[in-house]
Design a protein around this motif. Structure first.
Motif, PDB file in Angstrom:
ATOM      1  N   THR A  30       9.041  53.398  -5.949  1.00  0.00           N
ATOM      2  CA  THR A  30       8.960  51.943  -5.932  1.00  0.00           C
ATOM      3  C   THR A  30       7.907  51.481  -4.928  1.00  0.00           C
ATOM      4  N   ILE A  31       6.975  50.650  -5.392  1.00  0.00           N
ATOM      5  CA  ILE A  31       5.954  50.103  -4.497  1.00  0.00           C
ATOM      6  C   ILE A  31       6.095  48.586  -4.336  1.00  0.00           C
ATOM      7  N   PHE A  32       6.882  47.954  -5.226  1.00  0.00           N
ATOM      8  CA  PHE A  32       7.201  46.533  -5.023  1.00  0.00           C
ATOM      9  C   PHE A  32       8.553  46.244  -5.668  1.00  0.00           C
ATOM     10  N   TYR A  33       9.360  45.446  -4.954  1.00  0.00           N
ATOM     11  CA  TYR A  33      10.723  45.148  -5.394  1.00  0.00           C
ATOM     12  C   TYR A  33      11.064  43.777  -4.823  1.00  0.00           C
ATOM     13  N   ASN A  34      11.066  42.746  -5.687  1.00  0.00           N
ATOM     14  CA  ASN A  34      11.183  41.396  -5.138  1.00  0.00           C
ATOM     15  C   ASN A  34      12.627  41.005  -4.840  1.00  0.00           C
ATOM     16  N   LYS A  35      12.776  39.860  -4.202  1.00  0.00           N
ATOM     17  CA  LYS A  35      14.083  39.384  -3.732  1.00  0.00           C
ATOM     18  C   LYS A  35      15.043  39.164  -4.894  1.00  0.00           C
ATOM     19  N   LYS A  36      14.551  38.593  -5.996  1.00  0.00           N
ATOM     20  CA  LYS A  36      15.408  38.313  -7.143  1.00  0.00           C
ATOM     21  C   LYS A  36      15.940  39.608  -7.753  1.00  0.00           C
ATOM     22  N   MET A  37      15.097  40.654  -7.812  1.00  0.00           N
ATOM     23  CA  MET A  37      15.550  41.934  -8.352  1.00  0.00           C
ATOM     24  C   MET A  37      16.631  42.524  -7.452  1.00  0.00           C
ATOM     25  N   SER A  38      16.475  42.331  -6.169  1.00  0.00           N
ATOM     26  CA  SER A  38      17.479  42.793  -5.214  1.00  0.00           C
ATOM     27  C   SER A  38      18.825  42.107  -5.476  1.00  0.00           C
ATOM     28  N   GLU A  39      18.776  40.797  -5.777  1.00  0.00           N
ATOM     29  CA  GLU A  39      20.012  40.050  -6.062  1.00  0.00           C
ATOM     30  C   GLU A  39      20.633  40.515  -7.380  1.00  0.00           C
ATOM     31  N   ILE A  40      19.790  40.727  -8.393  1.00  0.00           N
ATOM     32  CA  ILE A  40      20.295  41.150  -9.708  1.00  0.00           C
ATOM     33  C   ILE A  40      20.999  42.496  -9.611  1.00  0.00           C
ATOM     34  N   GLU A  41      20.393  43.433  -8.888  1.00  0.00           N
ATOM     35  CA  GLU A  41      20.914  44.797  -8.843  1.00  0.00           C
ATOM     36  C   GLU A  41      21.882  45.041  -7.687  1.00  0.00           C
ATOM     37  N   GLY A  42      22.075  44.015  -6.843  1.00  0.00           N
ATOM     38  CA  GLY A  42      23.062  44.123  -5.780  1.00  0.00           C
ATOM     39  C   GLY A  42      22.731  45.155  -4.727  1.00  0.00           C
ATOM     40  N   MET A  43      21.439  45.303  -4.416  1.00  0.00           N
ATOM     41  CA  MET A  43      21.021  46.282  -3.413  1.00  0.00           C
ATOM     42  C   MET A  43      20.017  45.642  -2.448  1.00  0.00           C
ATOM     43  N   LYS A  44      19.943  46.194  -1.249  1.00  0.00           N
ATOM     44  CA  LYS A  44      18.959  45.729  -0.290  1.00  0.00           C
ATOM     45  C   LYS A  44      17.575  46.248  -0.687  1.00  0.00           C
ATOM     46  N   ILE A  45      16.560  45.485  -0.347  1.00  0.00           N
ATOM     47  CA  ILE A  45      15.195  45.880  -0.702  1.00  0.00           C
ATOM     48  C   ILE A  45      14.849  47.230  -0.097  1.00  0.00           C
ATOM     49  N   GLU A  46      15.299  47.438   1.143  1.00  0.00           N
ATOM     50  CA  GLU A  46      14.968  48.697   1.812  1.00  0.00           C
ATOM     51  C   GLU A  46      15.664  49.906   1.182  1.00  0.00           C
ATOM     52  N   ASP A  47      16.741  49.651   0.393  1.00  0.00           N
ATOM     53  CA  ASP A  47      17.419  50.755  -0.302  1.00  0.00           C
ATOM     54  C   ASP A  47      16.598  51.282  -1.470  1.00  0.00           C
ATOM     55  N   VAL A  48      15.629  50.492  -1.919  1.00  0.00           N
ATOM     56  CA  VAL A  48      14.867  50.832  -3.123  1.00  0.00           C
ATOM     57  C   VAL A  48      13.389  51.083  -2.827  1.00  0.00           C
ATOM     58  N   LEU A  49      12.808  50.275  -1.944  1.00  0.00           N
ATOM     59  CA  LEU A  49      11.373  50.339  -1.676  1.00  0.00           C
ATOM     60  C   LEU A  49      10.967  51.715  -1.144  1.00  0.00           C
ATOM     61  N   HIS A  50       9.891  52.253  -1.737  1.00  0.00           N
ATOM     62  CA  HIS A  50       9.313  53.549  -1.355  1.00  0.00           C
ATOM     63  C   HIS A  50      10.201  54.739  -1.709  1.00  0.00           C
ATOM     64  N   LYS A  51      11.224  54.495  -2.525  1.00  0.00           N
ATOM     65  CA  LYS A  51      12.089  55.592  -2.967  1.00  0.00           C
ATOM     66  C   LYS A  51      11.900  55.802  -4.464  1.00  0.00           C
ATOM     67  N   ASN A  52      12.188  57.017  -4.931  1.00  0.00           N
ATOM     68  CA  ASN A  52      12.046  57.334  -6.346  1.00  0.00           C
ATOM     69  C   ASN A  52      13.244  56.787  -7.111  1.00  0.00           C
ATOM     70  N   ILE A  53      12.981  56.068  -8.195  1.00  0.00           N
ATOM     71  CA  ILE A  53      14.077  55.407  -8.904  1.00  0.00           C
ATOM     72  C   ILE A  53      15.027  56.402  -9.555  1.00  0.00           C
ATOM     73  N   ARG A  54      14.571  57.651  -9.763  1.00  0.00           N
ATOM     74  CA  ARG A  54      15.455  58.670 -10.340  1.00  0.00           C
ATOM     75  C   ARG A  54      16.599  59.000  -9.394  1.00  0.00           C
ATOM     76  N   GLU A  55      16.379  58.761  -8.097  1.00  0.00           N
ATOM     77  CA  GLU A  55      17.384  59.096  -7.093  1.00  0.00           C
ATOM     78  C   GLU A  55      18.337  57.928  -6.822  1.00  0.00           C
ATOM     79  N   ILE A  56      17.982  56.744  -7.304  1.00  0.00           N
ATOM     80  CA  ILE A  56      18.753  55.543  -6.966  1.00  0.00           C
ATOM     81  C   ILE A  56      19.620  55.079  -8.125  1.00  0.00           C
ATOM     82  N   PHE A  57      19.041  55.048  -9.307  1.00  0.00           N
ATOM     83  CA  PHE A  57      19.737  54.502 -10.462  1.00  0.00           C
ATOM     84  C   PHE A  57      20.234  55.615 -11.380  1.00  0.00           C
ATOM     85  N   SER A  58      21.360  55.340 -12.034  1.00  0.00           N
ATOM     86  CA  SER A  58      21.870  56.267 -13.053  1.00  0.00           C
ATOM     87  C   SER A  58      22.090  55.501 -14.349  1.00  0.00           C
TER      88      SER A  58
END
Length: 460
Positions: A30-58
């Motif tokens: 992840t190289i960009f993750y806006n505030k609204k996406m954070s609200e939709i997915e119920g996660m903090k931006i720092e939980d997603v930013l710069h991390k591989n989405i394969r490790e976060i989402f199932s």
């Protein structure tokens, strides 16, 4: 402006829009993750930013990220529903538009713009698929005017059969009251009554809601019956049916004609026994002309057509409706309001009530919220938006001692009266012959017959 400022402005803009934005690089980080996406997915931006989405989402079995899918196929995916799980294993459902990002012909990532439909999905599961309660009967419809009693009598006759019904009436005229009353007076009264506003659900979900879904039909799809199966043996009310996409209207027509329904993704046809009651809040001929209602569906639904008159055409009923609503809110609010000021009632009779019975009820409710210890509703208790209407000048005059000029007839009412007069005059010139009158007016015989029925004009 330097590159750092550009990125700052770009980020501020994307954070302020009412849509989720998620951008990954070619490796899935992840190289960009806006505030609204954070609200939709119920996660903090720092939980997603710069991390591989394969490790976060199932994802559900056989499901995968549309962001990764776009990376693989290097082509955009538009308007796709996706269900998946966040890092807390909470299920999220979105409608996505996903695009590849290229620079000098090289794929460098993908971007997704998402709309949240998680709440709508929950509403569908918790509410829509429960059997509706048809609590109204014809005794619930208040009115003694000829206009309303004629519709009531026509509706009672329609109770005897299982033919489809099209209820035509402006917003707030009480179309659902008639639909429920017909159901409760029919042989189907012990079976389900299910109501669905076709304008309330996104187009991408509506087909599955109507016809049901087969497990695995699309990402996150579960085995679920649709409204037709839920209403089997009873009545299905489809409100604002013109809101449906024309292609979905064609599928609906097939179900009505063949009395079978096929779930999305299934190959099996299931028999259903459902009486369809549909409503529109505009002239169906205009809807057909504007491509909002299929002509073949209109003819199939309008086996019985009921025209619910607007309140401006049944003002005799205001004398019945006002005390009814006062008593209703006396009971709800624990108050003892005994009536309405005479001059205010005269203004009520002059006003054309564009919001119809619903607007009248809301005005009474609003007035009773503003009453202190008084026992009579007066001009001073009216909501501000009603006080400023010119038709209430007499009440204001009594209240303030000032004279105001009464309003002229509203344009829509003037045009309607002109149309009625012209139809009657032309029909008379053609000795009541509908075919010749239609030719003179340059319209189809069916169009003319519809308008004559709408305005209660007789021909031959």
């Amino acid at each position: 402006m330097n590159e750092g400022n550009n990125e700052l402005i770009f980020g501020k803009v994307l954070d302020s829009i009412d849509a989720g934005v998620h951008v990954i690089d070619s490796e899935g980080n992840t190289i960009f993750y806006n505030k609204k996406m954070s609200e939709i997915e119920g996660m903090k931006i720092e939980d997603v930013l710069h991390k591989n989405i394969r490790e976060i989402f199932s994802f559900h079995k056989n499901g995968q990220s549309t962001l990764l899918l776009v990376l693989n196929q290097r082509s955009e995916i538009l308007n796709v529903r996706q269900s998946y799980f966040n890092n807390k294993q909470q299920e999220i459902t979105t409608i996505n538009n996903t695009f590849p990002i290229e620079k000098d012909g090289i794929l460098i990532g993908s971007m997704e713009i998402a709309r949240d439909v998680t709440k709508i999905e929950k509403m569908i599961q918790d509410t829509i698929f429960h059997k509706g309660d048809a609590k109204y009967t014809f005794e619930s419809i208040i009115g003694v005017s000829t206009a309303i009693t004629e519709v009531i009598e026509a509706s009672k006759r329609a109770m005897r059969t299982n033919s489809s019904i099209l209820i035509i009436g402006e917003t707030g005229t009480g179309k659902e009251l008639f639909a429920q009353s017909i159901h409760n007076g029919s042989s189907r009264s012990t079976k389900p009554f299910i109501s669905q506003n076709c304008a309330a659900i996104p187009e991408t979900l509506m087909e599955g809601i109507l016809f049901g879904t087969k497990k695995g039909a699309f990402t996150g799809a579960i085995e679920r019956p649709g409204l037709f199966e839920q209403a089997d043996g009873g009545t299905l009310l489809l409100d604002e049916i013109n809101s449906l996409d024309p292609s979905l209207q064609a599928k609906l027509l097939r179900v009505i004609q063949e009395r079978t329904v096929r779930r999305v993704g299934d190959t099996k046809d299931r028999p259903v026994d459902v009486r369809i009651v549909a409503t529109v809040n505009q002239d169906p001929i205009d809807l057909i002309t504007n491509g909002l209602l299929r002509k073949d569906l209109f003819y199939r639904l309008s086996v019985v057509s009921l025209f619910i008159p607007p309140l401006r055409e049944r003002k005799d009923d205001i004398d019945e409706l006002v005390p009814f609503f006062i008593e209703k809110y006396n009971h709800l609010f624990g108050m003892k309001v005994f009536g309405i000021d005479r001059s205010l009632m005269e203004s009520f009779l002059e006003y054309d009530w564009p919001g119809n019975v619903r607007e009248l009820e809301h005005v009474i409710e609003g007035a009773m919220n503003l009453i202190d210890l008084e026992e009579i509703i007066t001009f001073s208790h009216l909501p501000n938006h009603i006080r400023n209407k010119p038709q209430f000048s007499r009440s204001a005059e009594m209240n303030n001692g000032d004279k105001q000029i009464q309003a002229e007839k509203p344009l829509d009412l003037y045009l309607q009266d002109a149309e009625i007069s012209y139809l009657k005059r032309t029909l008379q010139q053609q000795n009541g012959n509908i075919t010749k009158t239609a030719q003179t007016l340059g319209m189809s015989r069916q169009n003319l017959q519809y308008r004559l029925r709408k305005y209660g004009i007789s021909g031959k």
